[in-house]
Design an enzyme around this catalytic site. Sequence first.
Site, PDB file in Angstrom:
ATOM      1  N   ALA A  48       0.811  -1.219   0.000  1.00  0.00           N
ATOM      2  CA  ALA A  48       0.000   0.000   0.000  1.00  0.00           C
ATOM      3  C   ALA A  48       0.845   1.270   0.000  1.00  0.00           C
ATOM      4  CB  ALA A  48      -0.941   0.002   1.191  1.00  0.00           C
ATOM      5  N   GLY A  51       4.459   6.465  -2.271  1.00  0.00           N
ATOM      6  CA  GLY A  51       5.354   7.526  -2.715  1.00  0.00           C
ATOM      7  C   GLY A  51       6.720   7.112  -3.227  1.00  0.00           C
ATOM      8  N   PHE A 117      10.329  14.929  -1.685  1.00  0.00           N
ATOM      9  CA  PHE A 117       9.493  14.408  -0.609  1.00  0.00           C
ATOM     10  C   PHE A 117       9.613  15.317   0.601  1.00  0.00           C
ATOM     11  CE2 PHE A 117       7.254  10.322   0.450  1.00  0.00           C
ATOM     12  CZ  PHE A 117       6.696  10.137  -0.801  1.00  0.00           C
ATOM     13  N   GLN A 231       2.923   8.277  13.762  1.00  0.00           N
ATOM     14  CA  GLN A 231       2.874   9.259  12.686  1.00  0.00           C
ATOM     15  C   GLN A 231       1.487   9.372  12.061  1.00  0.00           C
ATOM     16  OE1 GLN A 231       5.145   8.737   8.744  1.00  0.00           O
ATOM     17  NE2 GLN A 231       6.022  10.563   9.669  1.00  0.00           N
ATOM     18  N   HIS A 233      -0.287  10.710   8.811  1.00  0.00           N
ATOM     19  CA  HIS A 233      -0.027  11.167   7.450  1.00  0.00           C
ATOM     20  C   HIS A 233      -1.007  12.297   7.172  1.00  0.00           C
ATOM     21  CE1 HIS A 233       0.599  11.296   3.163  1.00  0.00           C
ATOM     22  NE2 HIS A 233       1.569  10.410   3.270  1.00  0.00           N
ATOM     23  N   LEU A 243      -4.784   6.288   1.842  1.00  0.00           N
ATOM     24  CA  LEU A 243      -3.627   7.159   1.710  1.00  0.00           C
ATOM     25  C   LEU A 243      -3.570   7.840   0.345  1.00  0.00           C
ATOM     26  CD1 LEU A 243      -0.635   7.971   2.547  1.00  0.00           C
ATOM     27  CD2 LEU A 243       0.058   5.808   1.546  1.00  0.00           C
ATOM     28  N   GLU A 246       2.375  11.297  -0.270  1.00  0.00           N
ATOM     29  CA  GLU A 246       3.103  12.553  -0.147  1.00  0.00           C
ATOM     30  C   GLU A 246       3.642  12.996  -1.515  1.00  0.00           C
ATOM     31  OE1 GLU A 246       5.118  12.927   3.538  1.00  0.00           O
ATOM     32  OE2 GLU A 246       6.980  13.459   2.532  1.00  0.00           O
ATOM     33  N   ARG A 288       5.879  15.460   8.021  1.00  0.00           N
ATOM     34  CA  ARG A 288       4.504  15.030   8.257  1.00  0.00           C
ATOM     35  C   ARG A 288       3.963  15.487   9.609  1.00  0.00           C
ATOM     36  NH1 ARG A 288       5.075   8.936   5.724  1.00  0.00           N
ATOM     37  NH2 ARG A 288       5.146   9.635   3.553  1.00  0.00           N
ATOM     38  N   HIS A 356      -0.657   6.561  10.320  1.00  0.00           N
ATOM     39  CA  HIS A 356       0.015   5.975   9.172  1.00  0.00           C
ATOM     40  C   HIS A 356       1.134   5.023   9.554  1.00  0.00           C
ATOM     41  CE1 HIS A 356       1.383   5.724   5.086  1.00  0.00           C
ATOM     42  NE2 HIS A 356       2.537   6.290   5.327  1.00  0.00           N
ATOM     43  N   ARG A 391       9.246  10.091  11.345  1.00  0.00           N
ATOM     44  CA  ARG A 391       9.888   9.518  10.172  1.00  0.00           C
ATOM     45  C   ARG A 391       9.691  10.425   8.964  1.00  0.00           C
ATOM     46  NH1 ARG A 391       8.201   6.454   5.840  1.00  0.00           N
ATOM     47  NH2 ARG A 391       6.081   6.157   6.615  1.00  0.00           N
ATOM     48  N   LEU A 392      10.730  10.576   8.172  1.00  0.00           N
ATOM     49  CA  LEU A 392      10.554  11.280   6.908  1.00  0.00           C
ATOM     50  C   LEU A 392       9.975  10.308   5.890  1.00  0.00           C
ATOM     51  CD1 LEU A 392      13.614  13.625   6.340  1.00  0.00           C
ATOM     52  CD2 LEU A 392      11.426  14.066   7.457  1.00  0.00           C
TER      53      LEU A 392
END
Lengths: 587, 259, 130
Positions: A48, A51, A117, A231, A233, A243, A246, A288, A356, A391-392
């Site tokens: 799933a 990005g 991103f 996190q 999203h 989702l 991003e 995020r 997320h 998290r990036l």
Amino acid sequence: METIQTDVAIVGAGGAGLRAAIALAEADPGLSITLLSKVYPMRSHTCAAEGGAAGVIKPDDSLDQHFSDTVGGGDWLCDQDAVELFINEAPRELTRLEHWGCPWSRETDGSVAVRPFGGMKIKRTWFAADKSGFHILHTLFQTSLKYPAIKRLDEVFTTDLIVVDGKVQGCCAIEMRTGQMIQVQAKAVILCSGGGGRMFPFTTNGAIKTGDGMAMAYRAGVPLKDMEFVQYHPTGLPSTGILLTEGCRGEGGVLRNKDGYRYLQDYGMGPESPLGEPVLKTMELGPRDRLSQAFWHEQQKGNTIQTQWGDCVYLDLRHLGEAKINERLPFVRDLAKSYSGVDMVTDMVPIRPVVHYMMGGIHTDITAATPLPGLFAAGECACVSINGANRLGSNSLTELLVFGRRAAESAVAYIKDSGVSVDGAAANREATAVEARIRALFDRPEGDETTAGLRQEMFDTMEGGAGIYRDEASLTATTAKLAELRQRWQTLSVRDKSAVFNTDVMQVLELGAMLDLAETVASSALERKESRGSHQRLDHTERDDTRYLKHSMASYRGETAPPAIDYLDVTITKSQPGVRDYSGAKS
Amino acid sequence: MSERTIELEILRYNPATDEAPWYQTYTVPCQEEWVVLDAINYVKDHLDSSLSYRWSCHMAVCGSCGMMINGEPMLSCKAFLRDFGRKIRVEPLSHFPIERDLVVVLDDFMEKLPRVKPYIVRDQEKPIEEGEYKQKPFELYEFKQYSMCINCMLCYAACPQYGLNSEFIGPAALALAHRYNKDSRDEGRDQREEITAAHDGIWECSFVGACSEVCPKAVDPAGAIQQMKLASTMDWYLERLGGVGARVKRSLSSRRTSK
Amino acid sequence: MSRKPFVRPVPATTWYMRNGRYLRYMAREVSSLFIGLYMAGLAMGLMRLAQGPDAWNAYLTALSSPLALVFHVLAFAFATYHATTWFNATPKAMRIRWGDGYVPGPTVVRAHYALWGLVSLVILVLVGVI
């Protein structure tokens, strides 16, 4: 009970599990490898991810820059030695995936293309249109079919680790198609079982993401690290939590409030970047946590749109034009059209932050080893930690590869160095006890409690008390509620008594896992009296490096007791905590 | 929120108690924007916890929730209630043995898939240090469509040939073989052809085209199979042309794998 | 072993009655039968032509019988159905590169119709109808 003997058992056949399996098969073709998964590998939730995956490959980029983006993005809670290792390994792993056939999107000259991103100062996200995770998963799964040493047990639900004399010696699982218990005796076990986002009501996570592996390790005595960091999203569809990558913002999409105003500029992420010319690491390309928090503030100010599924803001991609949307974002266009009835070519899409990813997880060191000998972990279920407090985007797909492989190598080294052998009789005793415990679930008297009922109460308390913003009162209420729910879970009965493909018992066990994890989330959050990354306290609004530049460690204390919360120092090599700057100022 | 009530008629089968499958009807209060899967989840959560089925992503990418909905193979997470009437009939995917309720046995596909070698085959692996293979956008475009298969098995449920002869390798596995055949990085077409052009391979397909019509990801397995038939026929003739044919074949394939 | 997978039998002779998609497919397949019979009739005509004017005239007379007319109408309908379904299916097998993509499917189909029309025209000119 069927007994399977193997050198290494891997639990979970998503990106990390498959990568680990292939690495094991390549490390030593004589090794026997058993890959257990509660679903067929291609159903794993890696599919799933949309990005892309970050790795330094272009000449204008540098490992140092990826390092500082990641560490700053994680609000300095990342272990910097782990981040360095991760970033050094990333390009090799992504290239290897390219050699295995991953259909990465390309530049016109045939080289791999990268896209911008959030939180990344330079474009470095490899992508396969907007189905990067799907292609990574299928490439790994299909490549794994090359290796006869990888024995898969599909649709086998692992319930417990087998621990003998303080060492992991395998795991127990229910074979879904027969309902029979099997014990897999293994010299080492690698957990790659994913996160537990399903403890929240609105999530991008699939139904399978119930944190079973995390809970298994937790109950076996391995601490869960940094569980309070969940996190959100910023761009999920409101009704379903689906989702929207991003990449939408990477390609130039913008966020607007009900007045059409690009509100991110009011939250330290301005000045406004020109429409269609996204500026890296600012505005919509901020991280995020900041974007989701900005939404919350807009909601407080009454600047959101009321929809039947709650408050939303708009994701506006109209200026990208149909051709670019079809080339780069065809899947999300279809998703928005189907599930929200909005064509992003002509209309703005209502979106809201949704749960997320869990930054926290099973405590591992830089070699993917847990403190429990013989147990390794990689992927979302693990916390190395490269993600810190936030998290990036696009670091986690790469993490699967880097640490999936590393877990495999560490497991091989462990088996060879320690000359470990499985104590079959003792393992069998453990497994028999597990079987009895599962059987007992069927014998519980049928009461009023239902899985769906308890789950709903868990949703409500997690959303209400442990969401984007938290405080002492909300977290205290949530921990109390979760303690009550764990109690009540003890009386939850399995109504379906049949053996074959019994999803009722599976849901009961999954709920048990989620409740344990939810309690570690809430308890860790209650104890962390500061605001950092995705953990924001209304009653402690500042970051407090003196007291909390530390990993929280939640340890199991029994079926109904709350976890013990401890702290572990963060490893800092070259970047001292500083200010996270997403103002677009040149640095 | 607008609500409606539907009659969900589900084929049930419990091997422990049932000799044969039977239909059970549930009355389900639904939201207008729901998909069939949401209604089934409602049944599981509120009406009957013994109902078994597979699902996960709820966004048409994991491929778990394929079912026959009013006789058509569909992903239940992408079958919108708004497209159906008050009565909806849900059955497990056709052509597969029923394990229980809506869960079918997928062993057959899982055994066939590795046979077509769905991975890059090369005479010589390129060292990682030398970086990526270059692949022009058109070279990517050539196989991209066939790489979109989510293994949801709707095509097998739609394919009458597979229904009549379960030895047929079938649409998804053949489309994936084609996907690698068309990949500029791959050199395994001859190896795959030994399987795909043999008994139970592409020539079992009579081009009904149902697979492509039901595919939720527009993979077009029927197209892939017809192209494989053309390529296989070409190979047959070229082999019979001796040295000239071999040269033509070599030049065709070297053009494809030039980097 | 508690498993007992249930296999639903597929009716070997009536499977195509299960839905419209299969029926349309069967119609396409059956159409070749009519085309085959028509070809046989044509071959017979050539034979009669070789046998002399009497045989040829008898053949022509037979062709104008009501039964033959009905057959030809049917054969024509099926031939048209056969041609249309195949033309519509051609883009699946024929992928012709066009820049960074392929010639669009509808164009391939239209090209087939155009070619069909052209060949028909040439034949009609050759036999002197036009």
